[in-house]
Design a protein around this motif. Structure first.
Motif, PDB file in Angstrom:
ATOM      1  N   ARG A 111       0.850  -1.201   0.000  1.00 53.33           N
ATOM      2  CA  ARG A 111       0.000   0.000   0.000  1.00 53.33           C
ATOM      3  C   ARG A 111       0.877   1.238   0.000  1.00 53.33           C
ATOM      4  N   VAL A 112       0.393   2.291  -0.665  1.00 56.34           N
ATOM      5  CA  VAL A 112       1.107   3.563  -0.742  1.00 56.34           C
ATOM      6  C   VAL A 112       0.116   4.707  -0.664  1.00 56.34           C
ATOM      7  N   ALA A 113       0.640   5.870  -0.347  1.00 57.60           N
ATOM      8  CA  ALA A 113      -0.126   7.113  -0.441  1.00 57.60           C
ATOM      9  C   ALA A 113       0.713   8.090  -1.249  1.00 57.60           C
ATOM     10  N   HIS A 114       0.068   8.791  -2.134  1.00 56.99           N
ATOM     11  CA  HIS A 114       0.724   9.797  -2.967  1.00 56.99           C
ATOM     12  C   HIS A 114       0.026  11.127  -2.741  1.00 56.99           C
ATOM     13  N   ALA A 115       0.807  12.169  -2.511  1.00 57.10           N
ATOM     14  CA  ALA A 115       0.264  13.519  -2.339  1.00 57.10           C
ATOM     15  C   ALA A 115       0.692  14.358  -3.534  1.00 57.10           C
ATOM     16  N   PHE A 116      -0.280  14.932  -4.219  1.00 59.14           N
ATOM     17  CA  PHE A 116      -0.037  15.758  -5.393  1.00 59.14           C
ATOM     18  C   PHE A 116      -0.524  17.180  -5.146  1.00 59.14           C
ATOM     19  N   VAL A 117       0.103  18.130  -5.816  1.00 60.06           N
ATOM     20  CA  VAL A 117      -0.418  19.490  -5.943  1.00 60.06           C
ATOM     21  C   VAL A 117      -0.526  19.750  -7.438  1.00 60.06           C
ATOM     22  N   VAL A 118      -1.717  20.173  -7.874  1.00 59.18           N
ATOM     23  CA  VAL A 118      -1.978  20.422  -9.290  1.00 59.18           C
ATOM     24  C   VAL A 118      -2.371  21.884  -9.454  1.00 59.18           C
ATOM     25  N   ARG A 119      -1.652  22.574 -10.349  1.00 59.82           N
ATOM     26  CA  ARG A 119      -1.975  23.978 -10.663  1.00 59.82           C
ATOM     27  C   ARG A 119      -1.989  24.152 -12.167  1.00 59.82           C
ATOM     28  N   GLY A 120      -2.973  24.867 -12.653  1.00 59.41           N
ATOM     29  CA  GLY A 120      -3.041  25.148 -14.086  1.00 59.41           C
ATOM     30  C   GLY A 120      -3.100  23.900 -14.938  1.00 59.41           C
ATOM     31  N   GLY A 121      -3.694  22.842 -14.412  1.00 63.65           N
ATOM     32  CA  GLY A 121      -3.848  21.609 -15.165  1.00 63.65           C
ATOM     33  C   GLY A 121      -2.604  20.741 -15.220  1.00 63.65           C
ATOM     34  N   LEU A 122      -1.581  21.056 -14.389  1.00 66.43           N
ATOM     35  CA  LEU A 122      -0.343  20.276 -14.374  1.00 66.43           C
ATOM     36  C   LEU A 122       0.067  19.942 -12.941  1.00 66.43           C
ATOM     37  N   ILE A 123       0.700  18.799 -12.779  1.00 70.98           N
ATOM     38  CA  ILE A 123       1.210  18.398 -11.467  1.00 70.98           C
ATOM     39  C   ILE A 123       2.476  19.201 -11.195  1.00 70.98           C
ATOM     40  N   VAL A 124       2.457  19.971 -10.102  1.00 69.03           N
ATOM     41  CA  VAL A 124       3.632  20.773  -9.740  1.00 69.03           C
ATOM     42  C   VAL A 124       4.425  20.129  -8.608  1.00 69.03           C
ATOM     43  N   ARG A 125       3.759  19.256  -7.839  1.00 61.73           N
ATOM     44  CA  ARG A 125       4.447  18.605  -6.730  1.00 61.73           C
ATOM     45  C   ARG A 125       3.861  17.221  -6.501  1.00 61.73           C
ATOM     46  N   PHE A 126       4.766  16.283  -6.159  1.00 63.92           N
ATOM     47  CA  PHE A 126       4.382  14.911  -5.840  1.00 63.92           C
ATOM     48  C   PHE A 126       5.238  14.466  -4.663  1.00 63.92           C
ATOM     49  N   GLU A 127       4.618  13.757  -3.723  1.00 63.23           N
ATOM     50  CA  GLU A 127       5.375  13.157  -2.630  1.00 63.23           C
ATOM     51  C   GLU A 127       4.830  11.756  -2.379  1.00 63.23           C
ATOM     52  N   GLN A 128       5.751  10.795  -2.283  1.00 60.16           N
ATOM     53  CA  GLN A 128       5.421   9.387  -2.107  1.00 60.16           C
ATOM     54  C   GLN A 128       5.555   8.984  -0.638  1.00 60.16           C
ATOM     55  N   PHE A 129       4.620   8.161  -0.179  1.00 63.97           N
ATOM     56  CA  PHE A 129       4.679   7.549   1.149  1.00 63.97           C
ATOM     57  C   PHE A 129       4.460   6.051   0.954  1.00 63.97           C
ATOM     58  N   VAL A 130       5.445   5.230   1.380  1.00 66.38           N
ATOM     59  CA  VAL A 130       5.371   3.794   1.137  1.00 66.38           C
ATOM     60  C   VAL A 130       6.161   3.074   2.228  1.00 66.38           C
ATOM     61  N   ASP A 131       5.790   1.833   2.493  1.00 68.18           N
ATOM     62  CA  ASP A 131       6.552   1.003   3.426  1.00 68.18           C
ATOM     63  C   ASP A 131       7.800   0.524   2.690  1.00 68.18           C
ATOM     64  N   THR A 132       8.884   1.271   2.848  1.00 66.36           N
ATOM     65  CA  THR A 132      10.109   0.979   2.106  1.00 66.36           C
ATOM     66  C   THR A 132      10.724  -0.364   2.507  1.00 66.36           C
ATOM     67  N   ALA A 133      10.460  -0.828   3.716  1.00 63.49           N
ATOM     68  CA  ALA A 133      11.004  -2.129   4.145  1.00 63.49           C
ATOM     69  C   ALA A 133      10.441  -3.250   3.279  1.00 63.49           C
ATOM     70  N   LEU A 134       9.153  -3.167   2.927  1.00 64.00           N
ATOM     71  CA  LEU A 134       8.552  -4.199   2.085  1.00 64.00           C
ATOM     72  C   LEU A 134       9.134  -4.164   0.673  1.00 64.00           C
ATOM     73  N   VAL A 135       9.423  -2.963   0.168  1.00 64.90           N
ATOM     74  CA  VAL A 135      10.029  -2.831  -1.154  1.00 64.90           C
ATOM     75  C   VAL A 135      11.417  -3.459  -1.139  1.00 64.90           C
ATOM     76  N   ARG A 136      12.194  -3.124  -0.132  1.00 57.96           N
ATOM     77  CA  ARG A 136      13.565  -3.639  -0.040  1.00 57.96           C
ATOM     78  C   ARG A 136      13.575  -5.156   0.189  1.00 57.96           C
ATOM     79  N   GLU A 137      12.573  -5.655   0.910  1.00 57.78           N
ATOM     80  CA  GLU A 137      12.474  -7.112   1.145  1.00 57.78           C
ATOM     81  C   GLU A 137      12.320  -7.847  -0.187  1.00 57.78           C
ATOM     82  N   ALA A 138      11.510  -7.284  -1.090  1.00 59.86           N
ATOM     83  CA  ALA A 138      11.324  -7.919  -2.398  1.00 59.86           C
ATOM     84  C   ALA A 138      12.587  -7.860  -3.241  1.00 59.86           C
ATOM     85  N   MET A 139      13.470  -6.919  -2.924  1.00 58.95           N
ATOM     86  CA  MET A 139      14.716  -6.742  -3.675  1.00 58.95           C
ATOM     87  C   MET A 139      15.854  -7.613  -3.129  1.00 58.95           C
ATOM     88  N   ALA A 140      15.671  -8.155  -1.918  1.00 59.00           N
ATOM     89  CA  ALA A 140      16.775  -8.881  -1.264  1.00 59.00           C
ATOM     90  C   ALA A 140      16.692 -10.386  -1.500  1.00 59.00           C
TER      91      ALA A 140
END
Length: 140
Positions: A111-140
């Motif tokens: 599961r993840v959460a993404h935070a966006f800011v959109v101005r003038g019809g374009l994404i100006v900011r994005f921030e990712q929130f994710v359980d990085t331990a689970l991602v790294r576990e799949a990589m190990a």
């Protein structure tokens, strides 16, 4: 509320629709369409601890440093957007990443959460929130 058959995000500059177009382009592997959703001065933050952690700028910088690398390292990398919370130009999306790491063959389903800011019809900011331990576990 999910996207239904009567809602087309194709032409709308509404923040939710712009973000939805970004997910659709990403899922289709259409980097040109994805770049078209990003402002020239976009600030794209991948979470500390994530393999691609850092802040990326420009549409080309985001797709080359993030999307192309995810595609190289993971088979079937997909962000499944399922819940949107919209407050003006702010859009938070609850989603899920699924993929299989190419080197280890291990699946990822997180599961993840993404935070966006959109101005003038374009994404100006994005921030990712994710359980990085689970991602790294799949990589190990």
């Amino acid at each position: 509320m999910g996207l239904n058959e009567n809602t087309t995000p194709d032409l709308s500059t509404a923040p939710r629709d712009v973000v939805r177009r970004q997910y659709l382009a990403s899922a289709a592997g259409d980097l040109d369409a994805l770049r078209a959703t990003l402002a020239p001065d976009v600030e794209w933050k991948e979470m500390a601890g994530f393999p691609l952690a850092g802040t990326y700028r420009t549409p080309e910088g985001v797709t080359s440093a993030v999307m192309e690398k995810l595609g190289a390292d993971w088979s079937g990398w997909t962000a499944h957007d399922d819940s949107y919370i919209v407050d003006g130009e702010h859009v938070v999306v609850l989603a899920r990443y699924t993929a299989t790491h190419r080197a280890t063959g291990k699946p990822l389903d997180v599961r993840v959460a993404h935070a966006f800011v959109v101005r003038g019809g374009l994404i100006v900011r994005f921030e990712q929130f994710v359980d990085t331990a689970l991602v790294r576990e799949a990589m190990a």
